[in-house]
Design a protein around this motif. Structure first.
Motif, short mmCIF file in Angstrom:
data_model
loop_
_atom_site.label_atom_id
_atom_site.label_comp_id
_atom_site.label_asym_id
_atom_site.label_seq_id
_atom_site.Cartn_x
_atom_site.Cartn_y
_atom_site.Cartn_z
N ASN A 159 0.96 -1.49 -0.05
CA ASN A 159 -0.23 0.13 0.09
C ASN A 159 0.87 1.49 0.02
O ASN A 159 0.54 2.17 -0.78
CB ASN A 159 -0.49 -0.01 1.44
N SER A 162 2.78 1.79 -3.71
CA SER A 162 1.43 2.11 -4.40
C SER A 162 1.39 3.74 -4.59
O SER A 162 1.18 4.07 -5.51
CB SER A 162 0.38 1.21 -3.75
N LEU A 163 0.92 4.02 -2.71
CA LEU A 163 0.53 5.83 -2.82
C LEU A 163 1.60 6.50 -3.50
O LEU A 163 1.08 7.08 -3.99
CB LEU A 163 -0.41 5.28 -1.48
N PRO A 167 1.40 7.64 -8.35
CA PRO A 167 1.16 8.53 -9.62
C PRO A 167 2.27 9.12 -9.90
O PRO A 167 1.76 10.50 -10.48
CB PRO A 167 1.04 9.12 -8.00
N PHE A 188 0.46 19.11 -6.86
CA PHE A 188 -0.80 17.57 -6.62
C PHE A 188 1.01 16.64 -5.31
O PHE A 188 0.43 16.20 -4.68
CB PHE A 188 -0.78 17.23 -7.63
N GLN A 191 1.74 17.84 -2.51
CA GLN A 191 -0.01 18.31 -1.53
C GLN A 191 0.40 16.08 -0.74
O GLN A 191 0.06 15.90 0.63
CB GLN A 191 -1.28 17.80 -2.18
N ARG A 192 0.25 15.78 -1.28
CA ARG A 192 0.26 13.97 -1.59
C ARG A 192 1.35 13.44 -0.09
O ARG A 192 1.87 13.00 0.01
CB ARG A 192 0.54 13.24 -2.88
N GLU A 195 -0.27 14.01 2.27
CA GLU A 195 -1.62 13.27 2.13
C GLU A 195 -1.79 11.76 3.00
O GLU A 195 -2.30 10.99 3.42
CB GLU A 195 -2.11 13.37 1.19
N GLU A 198 -0.60 10.76 6.34
CA GLU A 198 -2.36 10.69 6.92
C GLU A 198 -3.27 9.83 6.64
O GLU A 198 -4.17 9.13 7.27
CB GLU A 198 -2.51 12.38 6.29
N PHE A 199 -3.23 9.07 5.48
CA PHE A 199 -4.22 8.16 4.91
C PHE A 199 -3.78 6.96 5.32
O PHE A 199 -4.74 6.60 5.97
CB PHE A 199 -4.26 8.47 3.40
N ILE A 200 -2.73 6.48 5.55
CA ILE A 200 -2.33 5.64 6.59
C ILE A 200 -2.28 5.44 7.11
O ILE A 200 -3.21 4.55 7.89
CB ILE A 200 -1.01 4.89 5.50
N ASN A 202 -4.31 6.99 9.46
CA ASN A 202 -5.79 6.79 9.21
C ASN A 202 -5.96 5.57 9.43
O ASN A 202 -7.25 5.34 10.48
CB ASN A 202 -6.54 7.80 8.52
N SER A 203 -6.17 5.58 8.63
CA SER A 203 -6.76 3.60 8.36
C SER A 203 -6.18 2.66 9.40
O SER A 203 -6.84 1.59 10.01
CB SER A 203 -6.14 3.53 7.10
N LYS B 149 -14.48 11.52 6.60
CA LYS B 149 -13.38 12.75 6.99
C LYS B 149 -13.53 14.24 5.85
O LYS B 149 -13.31 13.52 4.90
CB LYS B 149 -12.25 12.29 7.31
N GLN B 155 -7.31 13.08 -4.12
CA GLN B 155 -6.31 12.43 -4.29
C GLN B 155 -6.31 11.03 -3.62
O GLN B 155 -6.38 9.99 -3.91
CB GLN B 155 -5.64 13.04 -2.99
N SER B 162 -3.94 3.35 -7.34
CA SER B 162 -2.65 3.38 -6.77
C SER B 162 -3.16 2.00 -6.67
O SER B 162 -1.73 1.33 -6.66
CB SER B 162 -2.15 4.35 -5.99
N LEU B 163 -4.00 1.78 -5.54
CA LEU B 163 -3.11 0.21 -4.59
C LEU B 163 -4.00 -0.53 -5.68
O LEU B 163 -3.51 -1.96 -5.17
CB LEU B 163 -4.59 0.66 -3.85
N TYR B 166 -1.28 -0.72 -9.07
CA TYR B 166 0.38 -0.68 -8.50
C TYR B 166 0.63 -1.58 -8.86
O TYR B 166 2.22 -2.31 -9.18
CB TYR B 166 1.17 0.49 -7.61
N ARG B 192 -6.17 -8.77 -1.64
CA ARG B 192 -5.99 -7.50 -2.04
C ARG B 192 -7.10 -6.46 -2.26
O ARG B 192 -7.76 -5.89 -1.43
CB ARG B 192 -4.86 -6.82 -3.12
N PHE B 199 -8.96 -1.49 3.80
CA PHE B 199 -7.74 0.59 3.80
C PHE B 199 -8.36 1.37 3.45
O PHE B 199 -8.37 2.35 4.98
CB PHE B 199 -6.24 -0.53 3.44
N ASN B 202 -11.08 2.36 6.15
CA ASN B 202 -10.71 2.65 6.94
C ASN B 202 -10.39 4.16 8.06
O ASN B 202 -10.70 4.65 8.80
CB ASN B 202 -10.00 1.36 7.91
N SER B 203 -9.70 4.56 6.88
CA SER B 203 -9.11 5.63 6.77
C SER B 203 -10.10 6.57 6.94
O SER B 203 -9.33 7.98 7.07
CB SER B 203 -7.96 6.08 5.20
#
Lengths: 216, 216
Positions: A159, A162-163, A167, A188, A191-192, A195, A198-200, A202-203, B149, B155, B162-163, B166, B192, B199, B202-203
């Motif tokens: 994950n 990938s993230l 991109p 962009f 920003q990622r 992002e 946080e995204f991961i 949070n999850s 959220k 994004q 991506s997930l 990739y 996956r 994933f 949850n986020s």
DNA sequence: TAAATAGTTAACCATTTGGTTAATCTGTTT
DNA sequence: AAACAGATTAACCAAATGGTTAACTATTTA
């Protein structure tokens, strides 16, 4: 001998590798032309074959160099002595930076690997260890310690990769669908960098509520 | 005329496109050989040029077909009338299935697009709309309705892509680092299909518990 | 300094490759 | 069946391409 005396000195062999890297990265094995590499290096085509016997050998040198740049760097980032969440931030930031500085690298590696997996990977049998064992172990431990939710470490690692990578390899597509120019794309991606962690996080983070007011 | 009468009938033109697709997808524009395409189609090389005037024209046909398969499919999945979380599951499942059935497609598209973004994309100016506007709007609305959220829809969409993509384009790498065979890889990807929606959800989901938690 | 070694080049070569030509074949129309 | 149009092929071609050769030029070394 290879070294002459003038200070600003780059061997022909080095010039070749530098030029070959640029051309192969941009155009791939099939698209690359020995003549173009020679021209870019400012030398005769025959000299390519003097140092590297064939296009394939030259390509192998470039590809090996690419993997030997990438893998240890990833390993280094993943092996840093940091708590999991910090490491995810640290990795994202530095890995994306590395990829952005070598825009052609990811597509190059992925494409050539896809073209010829066994042939290419057979050359990297035991050499560099591909497995991110430290990171995997750290995730496993964090799960065991109830610091994060139950998570498959292998999936989480992919994950993260990938993230970060997708991109960048999908740059032209992203610029198209979001109607971005070069600058907009860079914004962009920057920003990622915020992002993604946080995204991961949070999850996977455990929502400690009810009892103690779990401040962040 | 193009159509004969025998039931199991495939025009030469169709046979060419089918073979060209296979070869171009596998070997890319530079790696593909007109002779090989002709052989695979069981026809003479001159006939390729009879129907498609040049390698580039033939390639363009194949690439256009690829995008016109992929984009509407993605759009269709993203435009389904489903609540956000269901849609994320639905998309992941079907998109990965599609990609797995066309293993070479993603790398092909990404690679060729990277080689020549402007040349290729210029041919798709207004035709198919690349932007996933429905999905973006849905995310925006879900944020507004406090169902998820605060999330940048652009994004999040790229995260989802991506997930899914990739792991497939990095197949050789993943097989290497996790020491998987073909079967093991398929298991990993199937895992996956469940993992990714969990994933993501949850986020972005809001943890509704005890006191109001309006945190970003 | 002279012989030997390493570095470098122009010219060349064989093969591959995308593309063309002119002839032949096949089915349809008159 | 003769004429016609589209489909298909064998043979051919020019350019490009990876690679080689043989000579020439530093640079070491004995």
């Amino acid at each position: 001998m290879k070294n002459s005396k003038n200070p600003p000195d780059v061997t022909a062999e080095q010039k070749i590798l530098i030029s070959a890297r640029e051309i192969f990265h941009k155009k791939g094995f099939e698209g690359a032309r020995m003549q173009e590499i020679a021209d870019k290096a400012g030398i005769n085509k025959a000299l390519l074959h003097y140092y590297y016997r064939s296009k394939e050998k030259l390509f192998d040198a470039v590809f090996a160099e690419a993997l030997k740049t990438l893998i240890p760097k990833v390993k280094e980032l993943l092996d840093a002595e940091l708590p999991l969440f910090d490491k995810i931030k640290y990795f994202t930031d530095n890995y994306i930076k590395l990829l952005m500085e070598n825009m052609y690298l990811p597509v190059f590696v992925i494409y050539e690997l896809f073209q010829n997996p066994e042939k290419i990977l057979s050359k990297f049998t035991e050499k560099s260890n591909f497995t991110p064992s430290v990171f995997i172990a750290q995730i496993r431990k964090s799960v065991k310690n109830k610091e994060i939710k139950k998570t498959d470490p292998r999936q989480l690692f992919i994950n993260l990769m990938s993230l970060c990578i997708y991109p960048i390899i999908a740059k032209p597509l992203i610029m198209k669908i979001y109607d971005l120019n070069e600058q907009g794309f860079n914004r962009f991606i920057n920003q990622r960098k915020k992002e993604i962690p946080e995204f991961i996080i949070n999850s996977i983070k455990i929502n400690k509520n009810s009892s103690s007011n779990g401040k962040k």
